[in-house]
Design an enzyme around this catalytic site. Structure first.
Site, PDB file in Angstrom:
ATOM      1  N   VAL A 230      28.760  54.172  44.815  1.00  0.00           N
ATOM      2  CA  VAL A 230      28.117  55.387  45.318  1.00  0.00           C
ATOM      3  C   VAL A 230      28.016  56.434  44.215  1.00  0.00           C
ATOM      4  CG1 VAL A 230      28.980  54.998  47.658  1.00  0.00           C
ATOM      5  CG2 VAL A 230      30.306  56.417  46.087  1.00  0.00           C
ATOM      6  N   CYS A 231      27.015  57.300  44.365  1.00  0.00           N
ATOM      7  CA  CYS A 231      26.873  58.530  43.584  1.00  0.00           C
ATOM      8  C   CYS A 231      26.107  59.498  44.478  1.00  0.00           C
ATOM      9  CB  CYS A 231      26.157  58.272  42.249  1.00  0.00           C
ATOM     10  SG  CYS A 231      24.410  57.854  42.417  1.00  0.00           S
ATOM     11  N   ASP A 232      25.545  60.550  43.937  1.00  0.00           N
ATOM     12  CA  ASP A 232      24.835  61.511  44.778  1.00  0.00           C
ATOM     13  C   ASP A 232      23.546  60.950  45.356  1.00  0.00           C
ATOM     14  OD1 ASP A 232      26.541  63.667  44.828  1.00  0.00           O
ATOM     15  OD2 ASP A 232      25.817  64.487  42.944  1.00  0.00           O
TER      16      ASP A 232
ATOM     17  N   GLY B 178      21.990  57.611  44.276  1.00  0.00           N
ATOM     18  CA  GLY B 178      21.751  56.177  44.145  1.00  0.00           C
ATOM     19  C   GLY B 178      21.309  55.783  42.751  1.00  0.00           C
TER      20      GLY B 178
ATOM     21  N   LEU C 184      25.334  59.768  48.345  1.00  0.00           N
ATOM     22  CA  LEU C 184      26.159  60.665  49.143  1.00  0.00           C
ATOM     23  C   LEU C 184      25.350  61.773  49.798  1.00  0.00           C
ATOM     24  CD1 LEU C 184      29.280  60.917  46.822  1.00  0.00           C
ATOM     25  CD2 LEU C 184      29.009  59.563  48.890  1.00  0.00           C
TER      26      LEU C 184
END
Length: 271
Positions: free
Chosen positions: A230-232, A234, A258
């Protein structure tokens, strides 16, 4: 009528061991391919024999690629020679190619405000690949790769990489499916954002390995565990998942990142 065999003398025997995944790739390619191997190795763009093809086929990344894609990749790759000390990609430059090492060794370094000489992140050799992060995330190069020895690399252009390698490699999952993997199947959240972003808020139970450190910290991950990266948005997580899958790990990407998670008001840990 049964036959009886008697051993008369001791003889030295040489055995050849072939990885089962590699054998399956080769058999599938042989039975479904359109091109003959001779056509691929005879291509002017990839002169130097077929050793480089064998080297790439032995990497876990290429075991996940459909045979037709493999043929196209090999036809479109270009061989480039480098001298020791020569910079292949430089931090801050635009991403243009994906690289696979067929001969020689490289060092990966990342410059920081506190270390202008660069932090040594990894040393790469034959069969290793690099350059995918900038192509996947549509961002600038996040590290510099320099040749430690004379060597040869195969490179693939950005558009061909995204179509032939990146898309088949990645699996995107919804937050419902991702949650089911974590809660019911033992998967783990892997957050590839910066430590400051991770400290601000994170998913319950998530572990943090920033994208630019993922090669250096990879051995700390369990190869038998599935990771939901995950990250902010993708972008970074898709690059992280690609690198993990490329090296034999099982990683999927949270679709929407996220940002989508927060829109659903799902639980996060703050501070």
């Amino acid at each position: 009528m049964p036959r009886r065999f008697t051993a008369r003398a001791t003889t030295d025997i040489d055995f050849i061991s072939i990885d089962s995944d590699l054998l399956d790739v080769l058999l599938t390619w042989d039975q479904t391919g359109t091109y003959e191997v001779e056509e691929l190795t005879g291509n002017e763009a990839v002169t130097g024999g077929d050793d480089w093809m064998t080297t790439l086929l032995q990497t876990k990344a290429f075991h996940r690629i459909p045979p037709a894609n493999l043929q196209a990749i090999f036809m479109r790759m270009q061989r480039v020679g480098y001298r020791a000390g020569e910079v292949v990609i430089k931090q801050g430059d635009e991403g243009d190619y994906f690289y696979a090492i067929t001969k020689g060794r490289c060092v990966v370094t990342r410059e920081t405000p506190l270390n202008r000489d660069g932090i040594r992140l990894a040393e790469l050799g034959p069969g290793d690949t690099f350059g995918e992060e900038a192509l996947i995330s549509e961002s600038k190069r996040n590290a510099t790769v320099t040749m430690l020895t004379d060597g040869a690399l195969m490179r693939l252009g950005k558009q061909d990489f995204n179509t032939l390698l990146n898309e088949p490699m990645l699996q995107w999952v919804s937050y419902e499916d991702a949650t089911g993997m974590v809660e019911g199947a033992g998967a783990k959240w892997l957050d590839v954002r910066l430590p400051s972003e991770f400290e601000a808020f994170r998913l319950p139970g998530a572990i943090n390995v920033p994208l630019y450190f993922i090669r250096l910290k990879m051995k700390q991950l369990d190869p038998n565990t599935k990771y939901v990266v995950v990250c902010d948005t993708g972008r970074r997580s898709s690059a992280g998942a690609y690198i993990l899958n490329e090296r034999g790990y099982d990683a999927v990407v949270l679709r929407g990142g996220l940002a989508a998670w927060k829109q659903e008001n799902l639980p996060v840990v703050k501070g």
